[in-house]
Scaffold this active site. Structure first.
Site, PDB file in Angstrom:
ATOM      1  N   LYS A 221       0.844  -1.192   0.000  1.00  0.00           N
ATOM      2  CA  LYS A 221       0.000   0.000   0.000  1.00  0.00           C
ATOM      3  C   LYS A 221       0.883   1.247   0.000  1.00  0.00           C
ATOM      4  O   LYS A 221       1.924   1.298   0.656  1.00  0.00           O
ATOM      5  CB  LYS A 221      -0.906   0.004   1.230  1.00  0.00           C
ATOM      6  CG  LYS A 221      -1.862  -1.179   1.302  1.00  0.00           C
ATOM      7  CD  LYS A 221      -2.918  -1.130   0.208  1.00  0.00           C
ATOM      8  CE  LYS A 221      -3.907  -2.270   0.330  1.00  0.00           C
ATOM      9  NZ  LYS A 221      -5.016  -2.156  -0.628  1.00  0.00           N
ATOM     10  N   ASP A 249      -0.568   0.052  -4.477  1.00  0.00           N
ATOM     11  CA  ASP A 249      -2.006   0.338  -4.399  1.00  0.00           C
ATOM     12  C   ASP A 249      -2.217   1.604  -3.576  1.00  0.00           C
ATOM     13  O   ASP A 249      -1.861   1.662  -2.401  1.00  0.00           O
ATOM     14  CB  ASP A 249      -2.716  -0.850  -3.736  1.00  0.00           C
ATOM     15  CG  ASP A 249      -4.233  -0.719  -3.732  1.00  0.00           C
ATOM     16  OD1 ASP A 249      -4.750   0.334  -4.146  1.00  0.00           O
ATOM     17  OD2 ASP A 249      -4.904  -1.681  -3.305  1.00  0.00           O
ATOM     18  N   GLU A 275      -2.348   0.739  -8.486  1.00  0.00           N
ATOM     19  CA  GLU A 275      -3.763   0.377  -8.379  1.00  0.00           C
ATOM     20  C   GLU A 275      -4.569   1.531  -7.786  1.00  0.00           C
ATOM     21  O   GLU A 275      -4.134   2.172  -6.826  1.00  0.00           O
ATOM     22  CB  GLU A 275      -3.874  -0.852  -7.483  1.00  0.00           C
ATOM     23  CG  GLU A 275      -5.267  -1.432  -7.352  1.00  0.00           C
ATOM     24  CD  GLU A 275      -5.222  -2.744  -6.586  1.00  0.00           C
ATOM     25  OE1 GLU A 275      -6.232  -3.065  -5.925  1.00  0.00           O
ATOM     26  OE2 GLU A 275      -4.196  -3.444  -6.645  1.00  0.00           O
ATOM     27  N   GLU A 304     -11.936  -2.682  -8.491  1.00  0.00           N
ATOM     28  CA  GLU A 304     -12.606  -3.203  -7.296  1.00  0.00           C
ATOM     29  C   GLU A 304     -13.740  -2.298  -6.838  1.00  0.00           C
ATOM     30  O   GLU A 304     -14.660  -2.756  -6.171  1.00  0.00           O
ATOM     31  CB  GLU A 304     -11.618  -3.424  -6.151  1.00  0.00           C
ATOM     32  CG  GLU A 304     -11.072  -2.171  -5.503  1.00  0.00           C
ATOM     33  CD  GLU A 304     -10.139  -2.474  -4.343  1.00  0.00           C
ATOM     34  OE1 GLU A 304     -10.627  -2.543  -3.204  1.00  0.00           O
ATOM     35  OE2 GLU A 304      -8.931  -2.626  -4.580  1.00  0.00           O
ATOM     36  N   ASP A 327     -14.333  -7.613  -9.027  1.00  0.00           N
ATOM     37  CA  ASP A 327     -14.605  -7.935  -7.630  1.00  0.00           C
ATOM     38  C   ASP A 327     -15.855  -8.799  -7.605  1.00  0.00           C
ATOM     39  O   ASP A 327     -16.805  -8.554  -8.359  1.00  0.00           O
ATOM     40  CB  ASP A 327     -14.822  -6.655  -6.823  1.00  0.00           C
ATOM     41  CG  ASP A 327     -15.084  -6.917  -5.356  1.00  0.00           C
ATOM     42  OD1 ASP A 327     -14.144  -6.835  -4.554  1.00  0.00           O
ATOM     43  OD2 ASP A 327     -16.248  -7.214  -5.000  1.00  0.00           O
ATOM     44  N   HIS A 354      -9.637  -8.573  -7.685  1.00  0.00           N
ATOM     45  CA  HIS A 354      -9.458  -8.072  -6.326  1.00  0.00           C
ATOM     46  C   HIS A 354     -10.002  -9.106  -5.358  1.00  0.00           C
ATOM     47  O   HIS A 354     -11.054  -9.697  -5.578  1.00  0.00           O
ATOM     48  CB  HIS A 354     -10.223  -6.764  -6.147  1.00  0.00           C
ATOM     49  CG  HIS A 354     -10.432  -6.361  -4.725  1.00  0.00           C
ATOM     50  ND1 HIS A 354     -11.665  -6.425  -4.102  1.00  0.00           N
ATOM     51  CD2 HIS A 354      -9.568  -5.911  -3.790  1.00  0.00           C
ATOM     52  CE1 HIS A 354     -11.551  -6.012  -2.850  1.00  0.00           C
ATOM     53  NE2 HIS A 354     -10.291  -5.698  -2.629  1.00  0.00           N
TER      54      HIS A 354
END
Length: 446
Positions: A221, A249, A275, A304, A327, A354
């Site tokens: 992240k 992400d 992402e 997602e 998703d 995801h």
């Protein structure tokens, strides 16, 4: 002739798990999520029952449960064979209910609710056939698969005829691909090491453990502080090397220009993709980011939080996503995800679902396996997200071996959440929640 199976009841349970205590799932936008799922159980006039879920981060669970309840009259009393014979029509009857539709349409809370119901119906179908969902889909004829999809507002980009051609082409070599995925599994990548709230020590320990278990694809992240992101990216590369994929992400954190500038500063760590760099509805913003980062070898991944097949259609046409992240519960369940997989195939964009959350890993594995067997025919540049949280509560948890998802074998889709988990984590009366309230770790609702 046996009487057709009828849906006789729909019950909803508000299940929540206190993942915020360990910062599991923490990112730049969601600092303390409690992974949660509205859990739908469809009963029938036989012993068969279908289970369906959608996913939230805690407080919103109650709102989605209320939305699901408002669809009950459209579901209870239906004959399953009638649904299967016109699944696209049944799907549309939920998505286009006159008054509920106004709250979407086909997005947000209403679509999360529809996903839980639709997933439960597919769970019933797979259990009736004695097959896991991926196998149910793989064994269907192209004509039957196409009949489950609502092509409304897609004809300018993907027609029924084109979808049928893609699926018919996918029949060639299908048996060999099925044997391959059964033998070797499907590539996974892990997010479990890289949550933003984790300490350096925890990241190093988890990444080292993942490597020792055969995991060779990682995601971290980003979006808190660029210098700290660079420091953590360097730490990841020191652990996993540069020969393994590393994804990043941002969870919608940045403005468009900010995303480009930030990722240019992180480019030396060779991320495969960034992402959700900006607002998930900003198609042109994602396209601008993709164009700017392409010379650096960085793709844009998103999906997602993409609301429906129409949004995916536009992202793909605008070249705003290089990795399509479907998703299992954000759009309207299996039917709409089939449409999106076919859209991605037309544009040659790899589907990398995801997952994580509650039951998401268990669900999306079916999509990727179907995609490989019947649609794309390749695993190149394709992988399924894996987060190592809450699988102990699933009746049939995912199996990861040597960095790959192993094919699920039990009949069904959701299959189910254990009775103990439902007893402990139903909100707010569950045993674990009562303990957490008594210890002062959470505030009991009024």
């Amino acid at each position: 002739m046996a009487a057709p199976t009828k849906i006789t009841g729909l019950t909803i349970e508000d299940l929540r798990f206190p993942t915020s205590l360990q910062k599991d799932g923490s990112d730049a936008m969601h600092k303390a999520p409690d992974y949660s799922c509205p859990y739908v159980i469809l009963s029938t006039d036989t012993d068969l029952r279908g289970c369906g879920t959608t996913f939230t981060l805690g407080k919103g669970n109650a709102i989605v449960c209320m939305a699901i309840d408002n669809f009950k009259s459209l579901v209870v009393g239906q004959n399953l064979q009638d649904i299967f014979n016109d699944f696209s029509g049944f799907w549309r009857s939920l998505a286009s209910e006159d008054q509920i539709r106004w709250l979407g349409p086909e997005k947000g809370v209403t679509h999360l609710a529809i996903a839980a119901i639709i997933n439960a119906v597919w769970d019933l179908w797979a259990k009736m056939e004695g097959k896991p969902l991926w196998k149910l889909l793989a064994d269907m004829s192209p004509e039957m698969l196409v009949s489950t999809i609502d092509f409304r507002h897609m004809g300018d980009t993907l027609t029924k005829k084109e979808a049928l051609e893609i699926l018919k082409k996918g029949q060639v070599g299908k048996a060999e691909r099925e044997a391959e995925v059964v033998a070797n599994g499907y590539p996974a990548y892990t997010t479990s090491c890289g949550w933003l709230g984790y300490s350096d020590e925890k990241i190093k320990r988890l990444a080292t453990e993942a490597l020792s278990q055969g995991m060779c694809r990682f995601k971290m992240k980003v979006g808190g502080d660029v210098k700290d992101d660079a420091r953590r990216a360097k730490m990841f590369r020191e652990i996993i090397g540069y020969d393994r994929p590393l994804m990043m992400d941002a969870n919608q954190k940045w403005e468009v220009d900010e995303a480009i500038d930030w990722m240019k500063q992180l480019a030396e760590y060779k991320p495969l993709w960034i992402e959700e760099p900006t607002n998930p509805d900003d198609i042109l913003g994602h396209a601008a980011i993709a164009e700017a980062l392409n010379p650096l070898g960085i793709g844009v991944a998103t999906g997602e939080h993409c609301q429906n097949r129409i949004m995916f259609k536009q992202f793909l046409k605008a070249k705003a996503m290089q990795y399509c992240q479907i998703d299992a519960t954000r759009v309207g369940g299996v039917n709409e995800n089939l449409a999106i997989i076919l859209l991605a195939a037309k544009f040659g964009v790899p589907v990398c679902p995801h997952a994580g959350g509650v039951a998401l890993c268990e669900l999306v594995q079916h999509y990727s396996m179907f995609d490989f067997i019947c649609v794309s025919g390749t695993m190149e540049n394709r992988m399924i997200e894996f987060a190592d949280h809450l699988h102990e509560h699933m009746s049939e948890p995912v199996v990861i071996r040597n960095g790959s998802y192993q094919v699920p074998k039990s009949p069904g889709f959701v299959v189910g959440i254990t009775d103990k988990a439902r007893e402990d984590y139903i909100y707010p009366e569950g045993k674990e929640w009562q303990r957490l309230f008594s210890e002062g770790l959470f505030t009991k609702p009024e």
